[in-house]
Design a protein around this motif. Structure first.
Motif, short mmCIF file in Angstrom:
data_model
loop_
_atom_site.label_atom_id
_atom_site.label_comp_id
_atom_site.label_asym_id
_atom_site.label_seq_id
_atom_site.Cartn_x
_atom_site.Cartn_y
_atom_site.Cartn_z
N ARG A 55 27.84 -8.51 -19.52
CA ARG A 55 27.68 -7.31 -18.69
C ARG A 55 27.75 -6.06 -19.55
O ARG A 55 27.02 -5.09 -19.33
CB ARG A 55 28.74 -7.30 -17.59
CG ARG A 55 28.39 -8.30 -16.47
CD ARG A 55 29.31 -8.16 -15.29
NE ARG A 55 30.59 -8.83 -15.49
CZ ARG A 55 31.73 -8.41 -14.95
NH1 ARG A 55 31.75 -7.33 -14.20
NH2 ARG A 55 32.85 -9.08 -15.16
N GLY B 3 31.10 -13.73 -19.61
CA GLY B 3 30.41 -12.97 -18.57
C GLY B 3 30.62 -11.48 -18.74
O GLY B 3 29.71 -10.67 -18.55
N GLN B 4 31.86 -11.12 -19.11
CA GLN B 4 32.16 -9.69 -19.33
C GLN B 4 31.37 -9.15 -20.50
O GLN B 4 30.82 -8.06 -20.46
CB GLN B 4 33.66 -9.51 -19.57
CG GLN B 4 34.51 -9.79 -18.34
CD GLN B 4 35.99 -9.72 -18.66
OE1 GLN B 4 36.43 -10.10 -19.74
NE2 GLN B 4 36.78 -9.27 -17.69
N MET C 134 30.70 -18.09 -14.63
CA MET C 134 30.42 -16.70 -15.02
C MET C 134 28.95 -16.33 -14.87
O MET C 134 28.58 -15.17 -15.02
CB MET C 134 30.83 -16.48 -16.47
CG MET C 134 32.31 -16.52 -16.63
SD MET C 134 32.74 -16.55 -18.35
CE MET C 134 34.49 -16.80 -18.19
N LYS D 33 24.13 -11.32 -10.68
CA LYS D 33 24.25 -10.29 -9.66
C LYS D 33 23.89 -8.92 -10.24
O LYS D 33 23.14 -8.15 -9.62
CB LYS D 33 25.68 -10.27 -9.11
CG LYS D 33 25.82 -9.34 -7.92
CD LYS D 33 27.25 -9.24 -7.44
CE LYS D 33 27.41 -8.07 -6.47
NZ LYS D 33 27.05 -6.77 -7.07
N GLU E 9 28.17 -13.64 -11.91
CA GLU E 9 28.43 -12.21 -12.09
C GLU E 9 27.32 -11.52 -12.87
O GLU E 9 26.96 -10.37 -12.59
CB GLU E 9 29.80 -11.98 -12.76
CG GLU E 9 29.92 -12.55 -14.16
CD GLU E 9 31.35 -12.45 -14.73
OE1 GLU E 9 31.55 -11.56 -15.57
OE2 GLU E 9 32.23 -13.24 -14.33
#
Lengths: 256, 245
Positions: B147, B143-144, B174, B180, B177
């Protein structure tokens, strides 16, 4: 013991010579691997150029011709022993062009183009082993093929081929001994002289054996250290002063 | 109505004899969020990959601000203005988070380092990844990474951002996130084209939803219309299957 006595005698009388030979051996391996790496890099990059069917015919044909020449170079040098290459080039230059080459210079030339032929395939493999997604990501932010290679693909490819390059380096330290055939004064050549002069073949070559081993072994360790350096630290510093909400979030490695 | 940012006209793509895109026509206007849905193999991803020229179309044209990008020869400038977020993130593995967002600005857009870093930090902050700028991709979770990939695309200040199944490779926990972040982007007025299997998300953020099947666009309408009143039997069947999950 007689063995140690002779080792001592050889070291006393021929130590400097052996040391010089060691220097030439290291020089040959360094130059050979360095220049060979650059040759390999250039060919590897050339061979992975994206040539598409919609490119102009002239460009495609020129690419193919040069590509064929490069392949011929690679195949010739990979399919013949370096000892034979050395002899053919050294005596060929004298026979055909009346050129009296300096043996050490000729040796450096031969070991370089020989290594280049191997490195070309190693680099090509390194480039195609980089995930295709990396190319796509560079394309998606508008990079040209050249920029993509320079900033993203080659750094990863070079990291990936470092072990294979180290291997070439070690092979070069050992195989440079075949260049004694054109009287390059490297370690094997000097050992042969010392052995011939003292009639003590075993002690002389035993010393050479130890020197070769120490060279190769320390270079292996050095390369491993270099690899670790290139991989960078396992941890990283959190930027800024904002408090970290979840402590476990700070230093974890990708857990997916 | 103003000129669309992107116009797709009679777009075709074949791999050998297999036709993946048959005859695609549609426009994307400024500020629109267009979601493309459809079964696997319907050509959604190929369409997206054709739009930013990761695949060369075999027919038709793509107009960017009215210019056919396949003939203008400004491919790299165009790509810099049409961002892409990949299913597999594709962060540059040799660079840390900050450099991932800086390299394109400096090398493609020719920005100064300071300006590029400031912009990169701004967008990394948007996606909540500012504190990780020194990390390397392998040190981040899925997820990081995604992003950061979104921040990298945003740092180029694109006209349009394409998302190719951005949450499909993520663990369920994940997905939220990343969605969003995308929701915030959609609300901020960014022009987006999203290929996704997240139906609830598609319904919430889209201005238009395109349903594809067998390389053609079967329906192109508003989320309300498509979800509540699908015109084709295949759309209905697909939605039923997708909603069951």
């Amino acid at each position: 013991m007689e063995f140690f006595h002779w080792v001592q005698v050889i070291l006393d009388n021929y130590g400097i010579l052996l040391l010089k030979g060691t220097g030439v051996t290291v020089l040959l391996a360094l130059v050979g691997t360095g220049v060979g790496f650059v040759i390999g890099l250039l060919i590897g990059v050339y061979k992975t150029l994206p040539i598409r069917p919609e490119d102009p015919a002239v460009k495609r044909i020129l690419y193919k011709i040069f590509n064929f020449l490069l392949s011929a170079y690679i195949e010739v040098f990979r399919s013949t022993p370096m000892m034979v290459q050395a002899t053919v080039i050294f005596y060929g230059a004298a026979f055909l062009f009346s050129l009296r080459l300096d043996p050490v210079m000729a040796g450096m030339f031969i070991i370089s183009i020989n290594t280049g032929a191997y490195m070309a395939e190693i680099v090509r493999g390194g480039i195609i082993s980089v995930d295709k997604g990396q190319f796509e990501a560079t394309h998606s932010i508008g990079m040209t093929h050249f920029q993509s290679m320079l900033y993203v693909i080659l750094p990863q490819a070079i990291r990936n081929i470092l072990p294979a390059t180290g291997n070439q380096f070690i092979i070069n330290i050992k195989d440079s001994c075949v260049l004694s055939v054109i009287s390059v004064t490297e370690l094997f050549f000097q050992t042969k002289s010392a052995a011939g002069a003292t009639f003590q073949t075993f002690p002389a070559y035993f010393i050479a054996c130890v020197i070769y081993f120490v060279l190769c072994f320390s270079i292996t360790q050095l390369l491993r250290y270099l690899e670790e350096k290139m991989d960078g630290s396992d941890t990283y510093t959190i930027y800024g002063t904002e408090p970290v909400i979840n402590g476990a979030d700070t230093l974890k490695r990708g857990d997916k | 109505m103003d000129q669309p940012i992107i116009q797709i006209k009679n777009l075709k793509k074949a791999f050998g004899t297999r036709e993946v895109l048959k005859d695609i026509n549609f426009d994307v206007h400024k500020g629109e969020v267009v979601t493309i849905i459809g079964s696997s193999g319907s050509g959604k991803s190929t369409l997206l990959r054709c739009i930013n020229l990761l695949e060369t179309p075999t027919g038709g044209s793509i107009l960017y601000h009215g210019e056919n990008i396949m003939t203008t020869g400004k491919v790299h400038q165009y790509c810099a203005k049409v961002g892409m977020v990949f299913q597999q993130f594709n962060l540059f593995n040799n660079l840390n988070v900050l450099e991932n967002c800086v390299v394109g600005q400096m090398k493609v857009l020719k920005c100064e380092r300071q300006e590029a870093e400031e912009r990169a930090k701004k967008y990394l902050d948007h996606v909540g990844m500012l504190q990780y700028i020194n990390a390397r991709p392998r040190q981040l979770s899925g997820g990081q990474k995604q992003r950061v990939a979104i921040a990298r695309a945003l740092s180029m200040e694109p006209d349009v951002l394409l998302f190719d199944e951005p949450t499909s490779a993520l663990d369920p926990e994940m997905v939220g996130e990343v969605l969003k972040v995308m929701k915030d982007l959609a609300a901020s007025g960014l022009t987006m084209m999203v290929v996704t299997h997240e139906m609830g998300f598609a319904r919430d953020i889209s201005d238009r939803i395109v349903f594809m099947a067998d390389g053609i666009i079967l329906e192109d309408s508003t989320p309300e219309e498509l979800f509540n009143n699908p015109k084709h039997e295949r759309t209905r069947a697909f939605l039923n299957r997708a909603m069951e999950k």
